[in-house]
Enzyme design. Structure first.
Site, PDB file in Angstrom:
ATOM      1  N   SER A  72       0.825  -1.199   0.000  1.00  9.07           N
ATOM      2  CA  SER A  72       0.000   0.000   0.000  1.00  9.07           C
ATOM      3  C   SER A  72       0.869   1.263   0.000  1.00  9.07           C
ATOM      4  CB  SER A  72      -0.953  -0.043   1.201  1.00  9.07           C
ATOM      5  OG  SER A  72      -2.031   0.841   1.030  1.00  9.07           O
ATOM      6  N   ASP A  80      -4.694  -3.082  -3.886  1.00 13.55           N
ATOM      7  CA  ASP A  80      -3.991  -2.844  -2.627  1.00 13.55           C
ATOM      8  C   ASP A  80      -3.373  -4.107  -2.024  1.00 13.55           C
ATOM      9  OD1 ASP A  80      -3.159  -1.917  -0.167  1.00 13.55           O
ATOM     10  OD2 ASP A  80      -5.177  -1.703   0.639  1.00 13.55           O
TER      11      ASP A  80
END
Length: 300
Positions: free
Chosen positions: A40, A161
């Site tokens: 992330s 993500d």
């Protein structure tokens, strides 16, 4: 370089201003690691650490904070994209605060970026980037939050993500033979992730992606299991955890320059405060048997 110690950077959106402060302290003290694993937002700021571009992350935070289009709820309604991804992952790293890709390719540290295959629900890790565009694409994929961003298509896969399938990616470091690990978190000690209240939304938006939906519904379980494992490894002197001493006064989408500045200073000062303990950890020859990492199955 600490040849048997890996570095892991947690994500957390703009909360990573704390991590920026820690990494700038590391660069000031020439603290390096052979492997750096991220997911992330950790992937975005970790690249500057790999290239040794001191202050680059701080400039990026300042740039994102002052630009009203970097985080826009209007954009969210119009394009289902809260963050201006083209601006953040193309214009900023190429033109506004350029990444030194030559330095990246020549770095002693290997950079590992975690992503999530939204069709299988499996974590996928990338550590080889032949072109700058490949690196920026994977960083963008790892930062593409479900609901708030679109997936990224790369080499026939749809990626999002990395924090969804593995929020604290220490396993890639273990797989590469690292005996010890420095872990930088963006949540304070004692934090427990709670179950999401958005299951109704996930069922609606990802009805054709059951594996992704399952991850989103249960990621609090995986997060808390991994944190428990880290604490057990910490007791065995195999993990050194750096995290905020108090809850951060900023959100994932924070834009207040003052709050981001405070987070940066907090990260730098707490890293400085723990420098002696960190050096003792890195130089320790403790050979106590480590606690094996157990990858838990997320319930369906």
């Amino acid at each position: 370089m600490e040849h048997h110690t890996g570095l892991m950077l947690e994500g957390g959106g703009m909360r990573c201003a704390y991590t920026v402060g820690v990494l700038d302290f590391f660069m000031d003290k020439n603290i390096e690691f052979p492997y750096v694993a991220t997911a992330s937002a950790g992937a975005l700021i970790g690249s500057s650490y790999i290239t040794g571009q001191r202050d680059r992350n701080y400039k990026i935070l300042k740039e994102l904070g002052k630009n009203p289009e970097s985080i826009s709820f209007k954009r969210m309604f119009q394009k289902r994209e809260l963050f201006n991804m083209e601006y953040i992952f193309d214009k900023v790293p190429n033109k506004i605060v350029p990444l030194d890709f030559e330095a990246f390719t020549q770095a002693k540290s290997q950079f590992i970026i975690g992503t999530t295959d939204i069709n299988t629900g499996k974590p996928l890790y990338y550590d080889s980037f032949n072109e700058k565009e490949d690196l920026f694409t994977i960083i963008r994929a790892s930062c593409s939050l479900p609901v708030l961003s679109q997936s990224v298509h790369y080499e026939g896969l749809d990626l999002m993500d990395g924090g969804v399938s593995n929020p604290i990616p220490i396993q890639p470091l273990i797989d590469r033979g690292m005996k010890k690990h420095v872990v930088i978190l963006t949540r304070n000690k004692g934090y427990t992730k709670k179950a999401t209240k958005l299951n109704w939304l996930y069922k609606r938006l990802f009805k054709d992606k059951p594996e992704l939906r399952n991850l989103l519904q249960n990621r609090h379980i995986l997060y808390n299991q991994t944190m428990h494992q880290l604490r057990e490894m910490e007791k065995q002197n195999k993990v050194f955890i750096m995290q905020p001493e108090a809850p951060l006064a900023a959100s994932r989408i924070e834009k207040s320059h003052q709050k981001l500045e405070q987070l940066y200073i907090q990260g730098y000062q707490e890293a400085e405060k723990n420098a002696e303990a960190l050096q003792a950890f890195l130089s320790s020859a403790d050979e106590k048997k480590s606690v094996p990492y157990i990858e838990e199955n997320v319930p369906s």
